[in-house]
Scaffold this active site. Structure first.
Site: not given
Length: 304
Positions: A137-139, A141
């Site tokens: 999951l990106d920063l 999210t």
């Protein structure tokens, strides 16, 4: 001929007898393809590295089985062998385990960040064993991130051919129209990258923002953000609420909860994936950094 063991004798050679040829150290025995599993898969399950990385280690001569250096990943082991990677002796893989983690926004899904930003592994309970993430999951999210001690299981859950649905709650700036929903559902191409059909359901409008429930099966890098942006919707909050049969439920941000082994085995059996169900060594349930235990694990339609 059956090998015999005899007691030691004086070093005499009878007349006319021939001295036996000197024994040479044999190469590693051929793999027994009737049982066991490939060394790369075995080491991935043991949490050493991914299959690809294990193959690289074998090429570099870092992997030995019963003292013999492997030169090819086409080798099977049963777990009874003495296996080493470098100087490290490899323990037999533990039973496959899976945890749900509610990732807060602001953390990087990586082991180390060169920029010095906080990672999920800085925040996870220290009581957890070595784990790998199922995807990322990106920063910014939030939401459900799966963790496992089984690299092979992580690979299965990540593969596009497994076609596991990922569902997100999305807040986006812009107006949702049926035309935009239909466009996403038909599959789109953004900057040369083709995305499979994405199911989007409009939930409600709040001022300049709209809330949607978005479901996809590929999970490409920043897929939800890029796909919605292509139809004029700018995502400003993204929360993953399910991954395949595993759901976020009422897990609080920062909390971790293990999926019970029976539910894990049943869920994966439905997906056609068998895991090592041998009982793991009992351990206390991990707690969040705030000291609270996570809520009971839920798999769709079930509650532990």
């Amino acid at each position: 001929m059956t090998e015999r063991r005899e007691t030691a004798r004086p070093n005499r050679k009878p007349s006319g007898a021939k001295r036996p040829a000197p024994a040479h150290k044999s190469a590693a025995a051929p793999a027994d393809w009737s049982e066991g599993e490939r060394i790369a898969k075995y080491l991935a399950r043991a949490g050493i590295a991914s299959r690809r990385e294990v193959e690289r280690l074998i090429e570099a001569g870092e992997v030995t089985v019963n003292g013999q250096k492997l030169t090819s990943p086409a080798f099977k082991v049963t777990g009874k062998e003495l296996i080493k990677v470098g100087r490290k002796t490899v323990r037999a893989p533990d039973a496959s385990r899976l945890w749900r983690y509610h990732k807060p926004a602001g953390l990087i899904t990586t082991t180390n960040d060169p920029a010095g930003r906080r990672t999920i592994f800085d925040e996870l309970p220290k009581s957890l064993p070595r784990t790998v993430t199922v995807g990322r999951l990106d920063l910014t999210t939030e939401g459900l991130l799966l963790l496992t001690n089984d690299g092979e299981l992580a690979r299965f859950l990540e593969l596009p051919k497994s076609a596991l649905e990922r569902t997100y709650r999305v807040r986006a700036k812009g107006t949702v129209t049926q035309l935009k929903i239909d466009e996403l559902a038909s599959g789109i191409t953004v900057e040369g990258v083709k995305y499979q059909p994405i199911k989007a359901v409009f939930d409600r409008e709040m001022g300049a923002n709209s809330w949607l429930t978005v479901t996809l099966t590929e999970g490409k890098n920043r897929e939800v953000r890029k796909a919605l942006e292509s139809v004029g919707l700018t995502v400003n909050r993204l929360i993953r609420v399910s991954y395949g049969p595993f759901v976020l439920a009422d897990l609080k941000p920062g909390q971790v909860d293990e999926v019970p082994s029976d539910l894990l085995e049943a869920a994966l059996a439905e997906l056609g994936h068998k895991v090592d169900s041998a009982p793991a060594k009992p351990a206390p349930a991990p707690k969040s950094r705030l000291g609270r235990r996570g809520p009971s694990t839920r798999v769709k339609g079930k509650r532990a």
